[in-house]
Design a protein around this motif. Structure first.
Motif, PDB file in Angstrom:
ATOM      1  N   ARG A  24      80.571  13.487 -40.404  1.00 42.47           N
ATOM      2  CA  ARG A  24      79.315  13.766 -41.608  1.00 42.47           C
ATOM      3  C   ARG A  24      78.084  14.334 -40.984  1.00 42.47           C
ATOM      4  N   ALA A  25      77.848  14.934 -39.564  1.00 42.08           N
ATOM      5  CA  ALA A  25      76.647  15.885 -39.480  1.00 42.08           C
ATOM      6  C   ALA A  25      77.816  17.494 -39.257  1.00 42.08           C
ATOM      7  N   ALA A  26      78.911  17.438 -38.988  1.00 35.24           N
ATOM      8  CA  ALA A  26      79.662  18.718 -38.456  1.00 35.24           C
ATOM      9  C   ALA A  26      78.614  19.521 -39.324  1.00 35.24           C
ATOM     10  N   VAL A  84      85.813  24.124 -20.653  1.00 34.98           N
ATOM     11  CA  VAL A  84      86.223  22.834 -21.366  1.00 34.98           C
ATOM     12  C   VAL A  84      84.795  22.450 -22.406  1.00 34.98           C
ATOM     13  N   ALA A  85      85.349  21.929 -24.163  1.00 37.88           N
ATOM     14  CA  ALA A  85      84.366  21.403 -24.590  1.00 37.88           C
ATOM     15  C   ALA A  85      85.289  20.448 -24.716  1.00 37.88           C
ATOM     16  N   LEU A  86      83.930  19.510 -24.342  1.00 33.26           N
ATOM     17  CA  LEU A  86      84.110  17.913 -25.434  1.00 33.26           C
ATOM     18  C   LEU A  86      83.058  17.732 -26.207  1.00 33.26           C
ATOM     19  N   ASP A  87      83.358  16.812 -27.298  1.00 32.20           N
ATOM     20  CA  ASP A  87      82.837  16.209 -28.088  1.00 32.20           C
ATOM     21  C   ASP A  87      83.005  15.474 -28.635  1.00 32.20           C
ATOM     22  N   LEU A  88      83.204  13.728 -28.832  1.00 28.73           N
ATOM     23  CA  LEU A  88      83.408  12.311 -29.398  1.00 28.73           C
ATOM     24  C   LEU A  88      84.080  12.771 -30.709  1.00 28.73           C
ATOM     25  N   SER A  89      83.121  13.519 -31.828  1.00 28.14           N
ATOM     26  CA  SER A  89      83.457  14.262 -33.106  1.00 28.14           C
ATOM     27  C   SER A  89      84.467  15.811 -33.451  1.00 28.14           C
ATOM     28  N   PRO A  90      85.765  14.989 -33.482  1.00 27.98           N
ATOM     29  CA  PRO A  90      86.983  16.196 -33.966  1.00 27.98           C
ATOM     30  C   PRO A  90      85.685  16.960 -34.933  1.00 27.98           C
ATOM     31  N   MET A 106      83.310  18.388 -35.006  1.00 30.13           N
ATOM     32  CA  MET A 106      82.596  19.102 -34.585  1.00 30.13           C
ATOM     33  C   MET A 106      83.206  20.137 -33.859  1.00 30.13           C
ATOM     34  N   LEU A 107      83.692  19.546 -32.931  1.00 26.98           N
ATOM     35  CA  LEU A 107      84.990  20.268 -32.334  1.00 26.98           C
ATOM     36  C   LEU A 107      85.788  21.413 -32.819  1.00 26.98           C
ATOM     37  N   HIS A 108      85.899  20.888 -34.035  1.00 25.55           N
ATOM     38  CA  HIS A 108      86.361  22.272 -35.064  1.00 25.55           C
ATOM     39  C   HIS A 108      86.235  23.113 -35.606  1.00 25.55           C
ATOM     40  N   ARG A 162      89.489  22.572 -26.226  1.00 25.06           N
ATOM     41  CA  ARG A 162      88.870  20.980 -26.664  1.00 25.06           C
ATOM     42  C   ARG A 162      89.581  20.192 -26.309  1.00 25.06           C
ATOM     43  N   LEU A 163      88.641  19.221 -25.874  1.00 27.16           N
ATOM     44  CA  LEU A 163      88.670  18.280 -25.847  1.00 27.16           C
ATOM     45  C   LEU A 163      87.898  16.564 -26.278  1.00 27.16           C
TER      46      LEU A 163
END
Length: 256
Positions: free
Chosen positions: A18-20, A73-79, A81-83, A91-92
């Motif tokens: 939601r915060a992205a 390598v970029a990793l986040d729990l939120s897709p 955010m990654l987008h 991106r992972l």
């Protein structure tokens, strides 16, 4: 902090999804913390680095400028955010407690303001697992004084939790040692943002996704009377610059 007092991973992911769209416009202090964490990095030439909990990728661009030959390598729990990560990288979508990476595959593990959402001991064990023998860890997280103004505002109003529980610098140093790291340096630096009013302050916390507090949280909407009482309490902290909101920043640099 006990493992079951944190919000669930599903709630954390939902909050950052939601915060992205609003994160970058509200994350000024997060950018300052990134810059200070980067300033403490040693001279090195990593072949591969990880931005763990990368968010929208602000730190990633700075790290790539610093290490142009490195594989990022970029990793986040939120897709979501990654987008929003614009920098070219791998991106992972993943969890810092269970990294989808091979052992000894990274030269630099970087994480700014992400591990406070995790079981920190587990995240540090994973960081050590994925680092090479000469690997380096650079970490910024939040300490116990974070959002103390919110605790003050609600102290006499309700019995709900309004902030996360945070580890102190000594606890963090011990967890790093238990994970097998040799601490290079550790520092605690409070940073304060100021807001014109209580409503704007609460909106800013929500805009960066930091409004999930886990067990003991309020399940429904805040009543107007509760809001007004909390507002009156936090107004006692007003300064000429506005209403303060503290980030108790703890930085950790460590080697294998």
């Amino acid at each position: 902090m006990q493992h079951d007092t944190r919000p669930s991973k599903a709630r954390i992911r939902q909050s950052f999804e939601r915060a992205a769209p609003t994160y970058d416009s509200a994350a000024a202090i997060q950018r300052h913390i990134c810059a200070e964490l980067a300033a403490g990095l040693p001279a090195m030439a990593p072949k591969r680095f990880l931005d763990a909990g990368c968010g929208t990728g602000h730190a990633l661009a700075a790290l790539q400028a610093r290490y142009p030959a490195a594989h990022a390598v970029a990793l986040d729990l939120s897709p979501a955010m990654l987008h929003r990560v614009k920098a070219p990288c791998c991106r992972l979508a993943g969890d810092l407690e269970h990294l989808p990476l091979a052992a000894a595959s990274l030269d630099l593990y970087w994480s700014s303001l992400a591990v406070q959402w995790c079981d920190l001991a587990a995240a540090l064990r994973e960081a050590r697992r994925v680092l090479t023998a000469q690997g380096f860890l650079a970490l910024a997280t939040l300490g116990p004084e974070t959002f103390r103004e919110l605790r003050h505002a609600f102290a006499g109003v309700d019995a709900y939790a309004h902030t996360l529980d945070f580890h102190g610098p000594d606890e963090i140093g011990q967890m790093a040692a238990d994970a097998g790291f040799a601490t290079v340096s550790r520092k605690k630096t409070p940073k304060t943002e100021y807001f014109p009013d209580f409503r704007t302050l609460l909106r800013a916390v929500k805009a960066i996704g930091a409004n999930q507090v886990g067990v003991g949280r309020r399940a429904g909407l805040m009543s107007r009377s509760t809001f007004l009482r909390a507002e009156a309490a936090i107004e006692t902290l007003r300064t000429p610059a506005g209403l303060p909101l503290t980030y108790d920043v703890i930085t950790l640099y460590a080697r294998q």
